[in-house]
Design a protein around this motif. Structure first.
Motif, PDB file in Angstrom:
ATOM      1  N   LEU A   1     -14.621  -1.846 -32.885  1.00 21.54           N
ATOM      2  CA  LEU A   1     -14.472  -1.492 -31.478  1.00 21.54           C
ATOM      3  C   LEU A   1     -15.798  -0.977 -30.910  1.00 21.54           C
ATOM      4  O   LEU A   1     -16.236  -1.399 -29.830  1.00 21.54           O
ATOM      5  N   GLN A   2     -16.437  -0.069 -31.628  1.00 17.57           N
ATOM      6  CA  GLN A   2     -17.685   0.495 -31.112  1.00 17.57           C
ATOM      7  C   GLN A   2     -18.776  -0.565 -31.044  1.00 17.57           C
ATOM      8  O   GLN A   2     -19.554  -0.611 -30.074  1.00 17.57           O
ATOM      9  N   ALA A   3     -18.853  -1.422 -32.046  1.00 11.32           N
ATOM     10  CA  ALA A   3     -19.871  -2.474 -32.037  1.00 11.32           C
ATOM     11  C   ALA A   3     -19.690  -3.393 -30.834  1.00 11.32           C
ATOM     12  O   ALA A   3     -20.669  -3.763 -30.165  1.00 11.32           O
ATOM     13  N   LEU A   4     -18.449  -3.751 -30.540  1.00 13.96           N
ATOM     14  CA  LEU A   4     -18.207  -4.640 -29.401  1.00 13.96           C
ATOM     15  C   LEU A   4     -18.402  -3.917 -28.072  1.00 13.96           C
ATOM     16  O   LEU A   4     -18.771  -4.536 -27.068  1.00 13.96           O
ATOM     17  N   LEU A   5     -18.173  -2.607 -28.056  1.00 11.86           N
ATOM     18  CA  LEU A   5     -18.502  -1.824 -26.861  1.00 11.86           C
ATOM     19  C   LEU A   5     -19.997  -1.901 -26.579  1.00 11.86           C
ATOM     20  O   LEU A   5     -20.428  -2.137 -25.431  1.00 11.86           O
ATOM     21  N   LEU A   6     -20.807  -1.728 -27.616  1.00 15.12           N
ATOM     22  CA  LEU A   6     -22.252  -1.806 -27.440  1.00 15.12           C
ATOM     23  C   LEU A   6     -22.667  -3.208 -26.992  1.00 15.12           C
ATOM     24  O   LEU A   6     -23.529  -3.365 -26.117  1.00 15.12           O
ATOM     25  N   ALA A   7     -22.033  -4.222 -27.598  1.00 11.10           N
ATOM     26  CA  ALA A   7     -22.354  -5.600 -27.222  1.00 11.10           C
ATOM     27  C   ALA A   7     -21.982  -5.867 -25.768  1.00 11.10           C
ATOM     28  O   ALA A   7     -22.732  -6.545 -25.045  1.00 11.10           O
TER      29      ALA A   7
ATOM     30  N   ASP B   1     -19.193  -8.607 -14.337  1.00  3.02           N
ATOM     31  CA  ASP B   1     -17.979  -9.431 -14.322  1.00  3.02           C
ATOM     32  C   ASP B   1     -17.488  -9.603 -15.758  1.00  3.02           C
ATOM     33  O   ASP B   1     -17.920 -10.510 -16.474  1.00  3.02           O
ATOM     34  N   LEU B   2     -16.568  -8.741 -16.170  1.00  2.00           N
ATOM     35  CA  LEU B   2     -16.081  -8.787 -17.553  1.00  2.00           C
ATOM     36  C   LEU B   2     -15.366 -10.089 -17.872  1.00  2.00           C
ATOM     37  O   LEU B   2     -15.307 -10.510 -19.030  1.00  2.00           O
ATOM     38  N   ALA B   3     -14.827 -10.733 -16.850  1.00  2.00           N
ATOM     39  CA  ALA B   3     -14.093 -11.982 -17.074  1.00  2.00           C
ATOM     40  C   ALA B   3     -15.007 -13.094 -17.589  1.00  2.00           C
ATOM     41  O   ALA B   3     -14.530 -14.085 -18.149  1.00  2.00           O
ATOM     42  N   ARG B   4     -16.320 -12.930 -17.411  1.00  4.95           N
ATOM     43  CA  ARG B   4     -17.255 -13.970 -17.857  1.00  4.95           C
ATOM     44  C   ARG B   4     -17.628 -13.817 -19.331  1.00  4.95           C
ATOM     45  O   ARG B   4     -18.206 -14.734 -19.924  1.00  4.95           O
ATOM     46  N   LEU B   5     -17.308 -12.679 -19.921  1.00  7.40           N
ATOM     47  CA  LEU B   5     -17.759 -12.401 -21.284  1.00  7.40           C
ATOM     48  C   LEU B   5     -16.891 -13.091 -22.327  1.00  7.40           C
ATOM     49  O   LEU B   5     -15.659 -13.135 -22.203  1.00  7.40           O
ATOM     50  N   ARG B   6     -17.544 -13.588 -23.359  1.00 13.22           N
ATOM     51  CA  ARG B   6     -16.820 -14.240 -24.444  1.00 13.22           C
ATOM     52  C   ARG B   6     -17.290 -13.685 -25.792  1.00 13.22           C
ATOM     53  O   ARG B   6     -18.479 -13.431 -26.011  1.00 13.22           O
ATOM     54  N   VAL B   7     -16.322 -13.523 -26.695  1.00 13.89           N
ATOM     55  CA  VAL B   7     -16.576 -13.083 -28.071  1.00 13.89           C
ATOM     56  C   VAL B   7     -16.123 -14.205 -28.992  1.00 13.89           C
ATOM     57  O   VAL B   7     -15.029 -14.752 -28.815  1.00 13.89           O
ATOM     58  N   PHE B   8     -16.924 -14.539 -29.979  1.00 11.55           N
ATOM     59  CA  PHE B   8     -16.628 -15.639 -30.888  1.00 11.55           C
ATOM     60  C   PHE B   8     -16.376 -15.075 -32.288  1.00 11.55           C
ATOM     61  O   PHE B   8     -17.180 -14.316 -32.817  1.00 11.55           O
TER      62      PHE B   8
ATOM     63  N   SER C   1     -10.647 -14.042 -38.825  1.00 11.05           N
ATOM     64  CA  SER C   1     -11.291 -12.731 -38.672  1.00 11.05           C
ATOM     65  C   SER C   1     -10.232 -11.645 -38.524  1.00 11.05           C
ATOM     66  O   SER C   1      -9.041 -11.931 -38.317  1.00 11.05           O
ATOM     67  N   HIS C   2     -10.663 -10.392 -38.588  1.00  7.74           N
ATOM     68  CA  HIS C   2      -9.732  -9.259 -38.537  1.00  7.74           C
ATOM     69  C   HIS C   2      -9.092  -9.134 -37.152  1.00  7.74           C
ATOM     70  O   HIS C   2      -9.744  -9.388 -36.135  1.00  7.74           O
ATOM     71  N   PHE C   3      -7.827  -8.729 -37.124  1.00  7.72           N
ATOM     72  CA  PHE C   3      -7.110  -8.625 -35.858  1.00  7.72           C
ATOM     73  C   PHE C   3      -7.749  -7.625 -34.903  1.00  7.72           C
ATOM     74  O   PHE C   3      -7.540  -7.682 -33.679  1.00  7.72           O
ATOM     75  N   SER C   4      -8.553  -6.699 -35.445  1.00  8.96           N
ATOM     76  CA  SER C   4      -9.168  -5.682 -34.593  1.00  8.96           C
ATOM     77  C   SER C   4     -10.171  -6.273 -33.603  1.00  8.96           C
ATOM     78  O   SER C   4     -10.515  -5.624 -32.615  1.00  8.96           O
ATOM     79  N   VAL C   5     -10.634  -7.502 -33.838  1.00  7.82           N
ATOM     80  CA  VAL C   5     -11.555  -8.130 -32.882  1.00  7.82           C
ATOM     81  C   VAL C   5     -10.823  -8.379 -31.567  1.00  7.82           C
ATOM     82  O   VAL C   5     -11.295  -8.009 -30.484  1.00  7.82           O
ATOM     83  N   LYS C   6      -9.649  -8.988 -31.639  1.00  5.32           N
ATOM     84  CA  LYS C   6      -8.871  -9.245 -30.429  1.00  5.32           C
ATOM     85  C   LYS C   6      -8.368  -7.933 -29.816  1.00  5.32           C
ATOM     86  O   LYS C   6      -8.348  -7.770 -28.594  1.00  5.32           O
ATOM     87  N   LYS C   7      -7.969  -7.015 -30.660  1.00  3.00           N
ATOM     88  CA  LYS C   7      -7.500  -5.726 -30.160  1.00  3.00           C
ATOM     89  C   LYS C   7      -8.622  -4.985 -29.436  1.00  3.00           C
ATOM     90  O   LYS C   7      -8.411  -4.399 -28.364  1.00  3.00           O
ATOM     91  N   SER C   8      -9.813  -5.020 -30.007  1.00  2.27           N
ATOM     92  CA  SER C   8     -10.953  -4.359 -29.379  1.00  2.27           C
ATOM     93  C   SER C   8     -11.273  -4.984 -28.023  1.00  2.27           C
ATOM     94  O   SER C   8     -11.580  -4.276 -27.051  1.00  2.27           O
ATOM     95  N   ALA C   9     -11.210  -6.309 -27.963  1.00  5.92           N
ATOM     96  CA  ALA C   9     -11.493  -6.985 -26.700  1.00  5.92           C
ATOM     97  C   ALA C   9     -10.533  -6.508 -25.616  1.00  5.92           C
ATOM     98  O   ALA C   9     -10.938  -6.244 -24.477  1.00  5.92           O
ATOM     99  N   LYS C  10      -9.273  -6.371 -25.962  1.00  6.54           N
ATOM    100  CA  LYS C  10      -8.296  -5.893 -24.989  1.00  6.54           C
ATOM    101  C   LYS C  10      -8.594  -4.465 -24.565  1.00  6.54           C
ATOM    102  O   LYS C  10      -8.544  -4.120 -23.375  1.00  6.54           O
ATOM    103  N   LEU C  11      -8.915  -3.606 -25.536  1.00  2.00           N
ATOM    104  CA  LEU C  11      -9.224  -2.212 -25.222  1.00  2.00           C
ATOM    105  C   LEU C  11     -10.476  -2.091 -24.353  1.00  2.00           C
ATOM    106  O   LEU C  11     -10.607  -1.139 -23.575  1.00  2.00           O
ATOM    107  N   LEU C  12     -11.365  -3.056 -24.473  1.00  3.07           N
ATOM    108  CA  LEU C  12     -12.612  -3.021 -23.703  1.00  3.07           C
ATOM    109  C   LEU C  12     -12.470  -3.671 -22.338  1.00  3.07           C
ATOM    110  O   LEU C  12     -13.464  -3.812 -21.613  1.00  3.07           O
ATOM    111  N   GLY C  13     -11.253  -4.067 -22.003  1.00  2.71           N
ATOM    112  CA  GLY C  13     -11.009  -4.610 -20.672  1.00  2.71           C
ATOM    113  C   GLY C  13     -11.378  -6.060 -20.501  1.00  2.71           C
ATOM    114  O   GLY C  13     -11.501  -6.546 -19.373  1.00  2.71           O
ATOM    115  N   LEU C  14     -11.562  -6.769 -21.601  1.00  6.66           N
ATOM    116  CA  LEU C  14     -11.901  -8.178 -21.512  1.00  6.66           C
ATOM    117  C   LEU C  14     -10.649  -9.014 -21.266  1.00  6.66           C
ATOM    118  O   LEU C  14      -9.527  -8.575 -21.530  1.00  6.66           O
TER     119      LEU C  14
END
Length: 480
Positions: free
Chosen positions: A152-158, A166-173, A178-191
């Motif tokens: 979560l913190q790493a993706l916050l920094l990214a 415009d958060l809607a333009r951001l993409r994570v690959f 991969s671990h479910f926390s990637v998708k969970k983090s994206a949601k928590l970060l407002g993506l």
């Protein structure tokens, strides 16, 4: 009630009470014959439910007797060689000593005036880990509660480094395993819901870099921003390691933050034999490590590391009562300036004690043993016609399923494998995990105990086959 406070006047009582507790645990460890008793929720829940927390027992011995009844007797013991399920490791004694010390002193690692030496010890361990990774002289990081928080913190920094309003333009690959926390983090970060792009994996469950390159290129063509690529060094299901050097090249080409989730594979940082399996990790912008997986530490002991210390400013907030801005000018080291947490345990002490007693080579030797055991287990499975094994292990995970000779219905084979897993857990003879591969049910051994042997693996495989055959026999009887 003051007699229960830990201070100079109660030191003897503290010593007696803790010693009594330790003796109970030591006795359990010495006499535990299986990893689990097989107790059910329906059997255990009433024992706990009938305890009236408003009527204390006022006696440590009585409470420990009660604890035996509601916890110690039926706990799942990870130290047992036939606990083969999840990413839970047996723990090393120096770390447990550290746990006892940090709990009693109770330092909070948010500010210097609450931790002093603890702050410097944590910083030293962060530097040590960064040197092992090879992130460079500007690297930094902080201890976290676990891999999910680190991701979560790493993706916050990214996200912040992407510099987009415009958060809607951001993409994570990230790979499809991969671990479910990637998708969970994206949601928590407002993506947005479609912000995480799932990249297919190859036969060895490693991210396909050709597919990643295609998706990154499409992202650019569509006017979107490649915020981050999450490479996994040790997937939860398979222990697979994504091709880090190739992913690093693509991140550089497309201007994406490279995060390596090495929560599991971080043990290779101390490996004497297999360190090259995570070559390329030194090119990451951030790295997740879980010492409480492959460094044999008690939960929790984890960290997020970054190549550029300045990026940690995105997690920095100042409060006059805690870490006022003037402290930065006075060069007072407050770890809260880097962390998503405020109050935070001195979990770094456990790793410090471990390194000072055993050394990094000692940890690496243990992790090499479980990796080598997994390779031996894979050979056993590959040679056994009763089982289908998915991939040759990169770390210490084996994913497989029982395949009966006389049954071809995939759904029935699924049910047989599910039954075998549940039956083994209910017996308490062993604990194994499960997952799905291609929509079908598979079983999983996560080997993190150097005391586990090939004979243990063979014995548990025989148990699985026996339970599955029993289920299929009963199923045929019901059908007839």
């Amino acid at each position: 009630m003051r007699s229960h406070l830990l201070n100079d006047t109660t030191a003897d009582r503290y010593r007696r009470s803790v010693t009594e507790g330790i003796e109970r645990v030591a006795a359990k460890l010495a006499t535990t014959a299986s990893p689990f008793t097989g107790i059910t929720v329906d059997a255990l829940a009433p024992r706990i439910e009938r305890i009236d927390l408003d009527r204390p027992l006022h006696d440590t011995t009585a409470v420990l007797d009660e604890l035996e009844e509601v916890y110690l007797r039926d706990a799942v013991y990870f130290h047992h060689p036939r606990y083969l399920a999840h990413l839970n490791c047996p723990v090393v004694i120096p770390a447990v000593v550290g746990e006892a010390i940090l709990s009693a002193v109770n330092s909070s690692l948010d500010t210097w005036d609450q931790s002093a030496g603890g702050t410097l010890i944590e910083r030293k361990l962060i530097d040590w880990t960064n040197e092992r990774i090879g992130l460079g002289p500007a690297a930094d990081g902080v201890f976290t509660s676990g891999g999910s928080q680190s991701n979560l913190q790493a993706l916050l920094l990214a996200r912040e480094e992407a510099k987009s309003d415009d958060l809607a333009r951001l993409r994570v690959f990230a790979s499809e395993v991969s671990h479910f926390s990637v998708k969970k983090s994206a949601k928590l970060l407002g993506l947005s819901a479609d912000s995480v792009v799932s990249i297919p994996v190859d036969h060895d469950k490693r991210m396909q870099t050709v597919a990643l390159a295609h998706e990154l290129d499409r992202c650019k063509r569509d006017g979107l921003l490649p915020m981050a690529v999450v490479a996994t060094a040790g997937t939860t299901d398979f222990g697979s390691i994504d091709p880090l050097p190739e992913i690093a090249e693509l991140c550089a080409q497309f201007g994406a933050w490279m995060h390596v989730d090495a929560a599991y594979g971080c043990g290779l940082l101390t490996s004497l034999k297999h360190r090259d399996r995570i070559d390329g990790i030194e090119r990451a912008d951030s790295v997740t490590v879980d010492y409480h997986k492959s460094f044999f530490q008690p939960v929790s002991s984890s960290a997020v590391l970054v190549r550029d210390a300045s990026t940690l400013r995105h997690a920095t907030y100042h409060a006059e009562y805690l870490n006022p801005r003037r402290m930065v000018e006075e060069r007072i080291p407050n770890q809260v300036d880097k962390s998503l947490q405020t109050t935070r345990r001195f979990d770094a002490l456990k790793l410090w004690m471990t390194l000072r007693v055993m050394g990094a080579d000692g940890i690496g030797q243990l992790f090499d043993e479980v990796c080598d055991l997994a390779a031996e287990g894979w050979k056993l499975l590959a040679a056994d016609p009763r089982f289908d094994v998915v991939v040759e292990p990169s770390l210490s995970t084996l994913v497989f399923r029982y395949i009966p000779a006389a049954v071809t219905d995939p759904a029935e084979i699924d049910r047989a494998n599910l039954y075998a897993r549940k039956a083994i857990f209910a017996s308490g003879d062993a604990v194994v995990a499960g997952t799905k591969v291609g929509g079908r049910h598979y079983l999983k051994f996560t080997l993190l105990n150097p005391e586990t042997t090939a004979d243990d693996i063979t014995a548990v495989l025989d148990l699985i086959a026996g339970h599955a055959e029993q289920y299929l026999g009963e199923s045929l009887d019901r059908a007839s």
